[in-house]
Motif scaffolding. Structure first.
Motif, PDB file in Angstrom:
ATOM      1  N   ASP A 292       0.840  -1.207   0.000  1.00 53.55           N
ATOM      2  CA  ASP A 292       0.000   0.000   0.000  1.00 53.55           C
ATOM      3  C   ASP A 292       0.868   1.247   0.000  1.00 53.55           C
ATOM      4  OD1 ASP A 292      -2.265  -1.536   0.078  1.00 53.55           O
ATOM      5  OD2 ASP A 292      -2.744  -1.141   2.180  1.00 53.55           O
ATOM      6  N   MET A 293       1.864   1.258   0.871  1.00 48.14           N
ATOM      7  CA  MET A 293       2.734   2.423   1.006  1.00 48.14           C
ATOM      8  C   MET A 293       3.563   2.657  -0.253  1.00 48.14           C
ATOM      9  SD  MET A 293       4.175   2.345   4.887  1.00 48.14           S
ATOM     10  CE  MET A 293       4.933   3.951   4.620  1.00 48.14           C
ATOM     11  N   ALA A 294       4.095   1.587  -0.820  1.00 45.58           N
ATOM     12  CA  ALA A 294       4.944   1.707  -2.010  1.00 45.58           C
ATOM     13  C   ALA A 294       4.169   2.279  -3.188  1.00 45.58           C
ATOM     14  CB  ALA A 294       5.531   0.347  -2.365  1.00 45.58           C
ATOM     15  N   GLU A 295       2.936   1.795  -3.387  1.00 49.64           N
ATOM     16  CA  GLU A 295       2.122   2.287  -4.503  1.00 49.64           C
ATOM     17  C   GLU A 295       1.774   3.756  -4.314  1.00 49.64           C
ATOM     18  OE1 GLU A 295      -1.274  -0.195  -4.979  1.00 49.64           O
ATOM     19  OE2 GLU A 295      -0.137  -1.886  -5.816  1.00 49.64           O
ATOM     20  N   ALA A 296       1.440   4.123  -3.075  1.00 49.94           N
ATOM     21  CA  ALA A 296       1.098   5.519  -2.806  1.00 49.94           C
ATOM     22  C   ALA A 296       2.308   6.426  -2.985  1.00 49.94           C
ATOM     23  CB  ALA A 296       0.548   5.645  -1.389  1.00 49.94           C
ATOM     24  N   THR A 297       3.460   5.967  -2.522  1.00 48.99           N
ATOM     25  CA  THR A 297       4.690   6.766  -2.639  1.00 48.99           C
ATOM     26  C   THR A 297       5.070   6.965  -4.095  1.00 48.99           C
ATOM     27  OG1 THR A 297       5.480   5.952  -0.500  1.00 48.99           O
ATOM     28  CG2 THR A 297       7.112   6.912  -1.980  1.00 48.99           C
ATOM     29  N   ARG A 298       4.947   5.911  -4.886  1.00 51.26           N
ATOM     30  CA  ARG A 298       5.262   6.039  -6.319  1.00 51.26           C
ATOM     31  C   ARG A 298       4.337   7.046  -7.002  1.00 51.26           C
ATOM     32  NH1 ARG A 298       6.255   0.413  -6.119  1.00 51.26           N
ATOM     33  NH2 ARG A 298       4.105  -0.050  -6.715  1.00 51.26           N
ATOM     34  N   ALA A 299       3.105   7.127  -6.522  1.00 50.30           N
ATOM     35  CA  ALA A 299       2.143   8.073  -7.107  1.00 50.30           C
ATOM     36  C   ALA A 299       2.410   9.509  -6.670  1.00 50.30           C
ATOM     37  CB  ALA A 299       0.724   7.667  -6.723  1.00 50.30           C
ATOM     38  N   GLY A 300       3.228   9.673  -5.620  1.00 50.27           N
ATOM     39  CA  GLY A 300       3.568  11.016  -5.164  1.00 50.27           C
ATOM     40  C   GLY A 300       3.054  11.360  -3.782  1.00 50.27           C
ATOM     41  N   ILE A 301       2.291  10.478  -3.170  1.00 47.15           N
ATOM     42  CA  ILE A 301       1.764  10.730  -1.825  1.00 47.15           C
ATOM     43  C   ILE A 301       2.881  10.548  -0.804  1.00 47.15           C
ATOM     44  CG2 ILE A 301       0.179   9.879  -0.041  1.00 47.15           C
ATOM     45  CD1 ILE A 301      -1.771   9.164  -2.289  1.00 47.15           C
ATOM     46  N   ASN A 302       3.018  11.500   0.104  1.00 49.07           N
ATOM     47  CA  ASN A 302       4.062  11.385   1.128  1.00 49.07           C
ATOM     48  C   ASN A 302       3.548  11.698   2.532  1.00 49.07           C
ATOM     49  OD1 ASN A 302       3.767  14.154   0.843  1.00 49.07           O
ATOM     50  ND2 ASN A 302       5.932  14.572   1.170  1.00 49.07           N
ATOM     51  N   GLY A 303       2.232  11.747   2.682  1.00 47.62           N
ATOM     52  CA  GLY A 303       1.661  12.027   3.993  1.00 47.62           C
ATOM     53  C   GLY A 303       0.202  11.627   4.050  1.00 47.62           C
ATOM     54  N   VAL A 304      -0.336  11.621   5.243  1.00 44.43           N
ATOM     55  CA  VAL A 304      -1.734  11.254   5.455  1.00 44.43           C
ATOM     56  C   VAL A 304      -2.407  12.294   6.341  1.00 44.43           C
ATOM     57  CG1 VAL A 304      -1.510   8.759   5.132  1.00 44.43           C
ATOM     58  CG2 VAL A 304      -0.943   9.745   7.349  1.00 44.43           C
ATOM     59  N   PRO A 305      -3.752  12.371   6.275  1.00 44.85           N
ATOM     60  CA  PRO A 305      -4.640  11.529   5.473  1.00 44.85           C
ATOM     61  C   PRO A 305      -4.557  11.878   3.995  1.00 44.85           C
ATOM     62  CG  PRO A 305      -5.906  13.230   6.568  1.00 44.85           C
ATOM     63  CD  PRO A 305      -4.523  13.340   7.094  1.00 44.85           C
ATOM     64  N   ALA A 306      -4.829  10.899   3.172  1.00 44.95           N
ATOM     65  CA  ALA A 306      -4.860  11.110   1.727  1.00 44.95           C
ATOM     66  C   ALA A 306      -6.059  10.368   1.162  1.00 44.95           C
ATOM     67  CB  ALA A 306      -3.567  10.612   1.077  1.00 44.95           C
ATOM     68  N   MET A 307      -6.770  11.015   0.265  1.00 43.84           N
ATOM     69  CA  MET A 307      -7.934  10.402  -0.377  1.00 43.84           C
ATOM     70  C   MET A 307      -7.790  10.503  -1.889  1.00 43.84           C
ATOM     71  SD  MET A 307     -11.225  11.786   1.760  1.00 43.84           S
ATOM     72  CE  MET A 307     -11.141  12.004   3.541  1.00 43.84           C
ATOM     73  N   VAL A 308      -8.262   9.473  -2.554  1.00 43.12           N
ATOM     74  CA  VAL A 308      -8.296   9.467  -4.016  1.00 43.12           C
ATOM     75  C   VAL A 308      -9.723   9.105  -4.411  1.00 43.12           C
ATOM     76  CG1 VAL A 308      -7.358   8.472  -6.125  1.00 43.12           C
ATOM     77  CG2 VAL A 308      -5.873   8.766  -4.120  1.00 43.12           C
ATOM     78  N   ILE A 309     -10.418  10.071  -5.036  1.00 43.43           N
ATOM     79  CA  ILE A 309     -11.815   9.855  -5.423  1.00 43.43           C
ATOM     80  C   ILE A 309     -11.884   9.587  -6.920  1.00 43.43           C
ATOM     81  CG2 ILE A 309     -14.152  10.780  -5.393  1.00 43.43           C
ATOM     82  CD1 ILE A 309     -13.369  12.643  -3.179  1.00 43.43           C
ATOM     83  N   ASN A 310     -12.229   8.359  -7.264  1.00 40.93           N
ATOM     84  CA  ASN A 310     -12.283   7.960  -8.686  1.00 40.93           C
ATOM     85  C   ASN A 310     -11.023   8.351  -9.437  1.00 40.93           C
ATOM     86  OD1 ASN A 310     -14.833   7.072  -8.058  1.00 40.93           O
ATOM     87  ND2 ASN A 310     -15.847   8.088  -9.763  1.00 40.93           N
TER      88      ASN A 310
END
Length: 336
Positions: A292-310
């Motif tokens: 989960d973390m690796a996929e989010a990091t590759r997408a550019g997410i580096n903190g939480v909370p984070a939401m992706v809507i559609n």
């Protein structure tokens, strides 16, 4: 030698800064939106006060007095308001209710009795309801003024940022399975803002009833030492079909996420504790959390909370009104 390109890296700093810039734009939009609404409401009050041949200060005082009258009425309903509050606690926090059902806190009276502490709690419940009633009365009055006026708000929400992230079939979800709107959330159980975001999403699901699916993924921060084990524990609970119960229980007990507490929560939910402990000790779910973390990091997410809507990123811990605005645009087929 072998050439190494930026797209070969798991970490894309350019994408991260793009996300940070977008987050700043969204924060600016929310602040501008709040200031604009406040200014519009002030103008509407001035206009209505002029119609009544009174000053705006006198008009506001009149509205406040109406709000106070509605608040005072609640004092007579102290007992029913308290019982309503207790039922809400039992409904929203079943684990807390189970823990306290057999234990009467010092100073609290038995059923049907009374005590100074119990009266203090009841008074605080009434005060809380009165505050809400005042706000609702004032907001209702303003909504009436807005409805009577033609208001065009031209302030545009910043376009949402597209991320290559989507829910998998085996991700834990709640809501409507085949909903048109999927909110993919990344959480850290030690993060207070994630707890706030979780409450917002629960309110959204309760309000919408259908058409929305909330999916959970994990992003335990290195600064939160208990977050990664808690994420793995939630996944182990998910193996027994109780992911969301355990998920909410962890947020309820955010200050107690040590190893012994994780096992205690499993027992509290009636899980097979031996199976749960074996799952946790084996580290079988560690890989899933790291994925989960690796996929989010590759997408550019580096903190939480984070939401992706559609597939579109929503920064921070947005208010329910902002989420409703975004979802409404998506349902109308507008490009975010």
């Amino acid at each position: 030698g072998k050439a190494i390109y930026l797209h070969d890296l798991d970490y894309d700093p350019e994408r991260r800064y793009q996300l940070e810039l977008h987050a700043v734009k969204v924060r600016l939009y929310r602040e501008q939106q709040a200031a604009l609404r406040q200014h519009i409401d002030r103008r509407l009050l001035e206009k209505e006060a002029a119609k009544r041949n009174i000053t705006i200060e006198e008009f506001i005082a009149m509205i406040n007095e109406q709000a106070e009258e509605k608040a005072r009425v609640l004092e007579a309903d102290k007992e029913s308001l308290f019982q309503e509050f207790v039922k809400k606690i039992q409904r929203d926090f079943p684990s807390f209710s189970q823990r306290t059902a057999a234990v009467s806190p010092p100073g609290l009276a038995p059923p049907g009795g009374s005590s100074p502490l119990l009266e203090e709690v009841k008074n605080k419940v009434v005060a809380m309801k009165q505050t809400a009633a005042r706000m609702e009365t004032k907001e209702s009055f303003l909504q009436g003024l807005r409805a009577q006026s033609h208001i065009d708000i031209l302030l545009e929400r910043p376009p949402l940022f597209r991320l290559d992230l989507a829910a998998d079939d085996d991700d834990p979800w709640r809501g409507e399975k085949d909903a048109a709107i999927t909110l993919l959330t990344y959480v850290d159980f030690q993060c207070p803002y994630c707890k706030k975001a979780n409450a917002t999403l629960k309110d959204l699901l309760a309000k919408r009833k259908e058409g929305i699916r909330v999916v959970a993924r994990h992003f335990p921060l290195s600064s939160h030492p208990d977050a990664a084990p808690a994420a793995q524990a939630a996944a182990c609970a998910g193996d027994q079909g109780r992911y969301w119960d355990y998920h909410d229980l962890l947020f309820e007990n955010q200050q107690e996420l040590d190893a012994s507490s994780l096992g205690k929560y499993a027992a509290q939910l009636g899980l097979d504790v031996v199976q749960f402990e074996c799952c946790l000790e084996s580290g079988n779910r560690k890989e899933a959390v790291e994925k989960d973390m690796a996929e989010a990091t590759r997408a550019g997410i580096n903190g939480v909370p984070a939401m992706v809507i559609n597939g579109y990123w929503v920064s921070g811990s947005p208010a329910i009104t902002y989420l409703e605005e975004v979802i409404a645009d998506m349902e109308k087929g507008k490009v975010p």
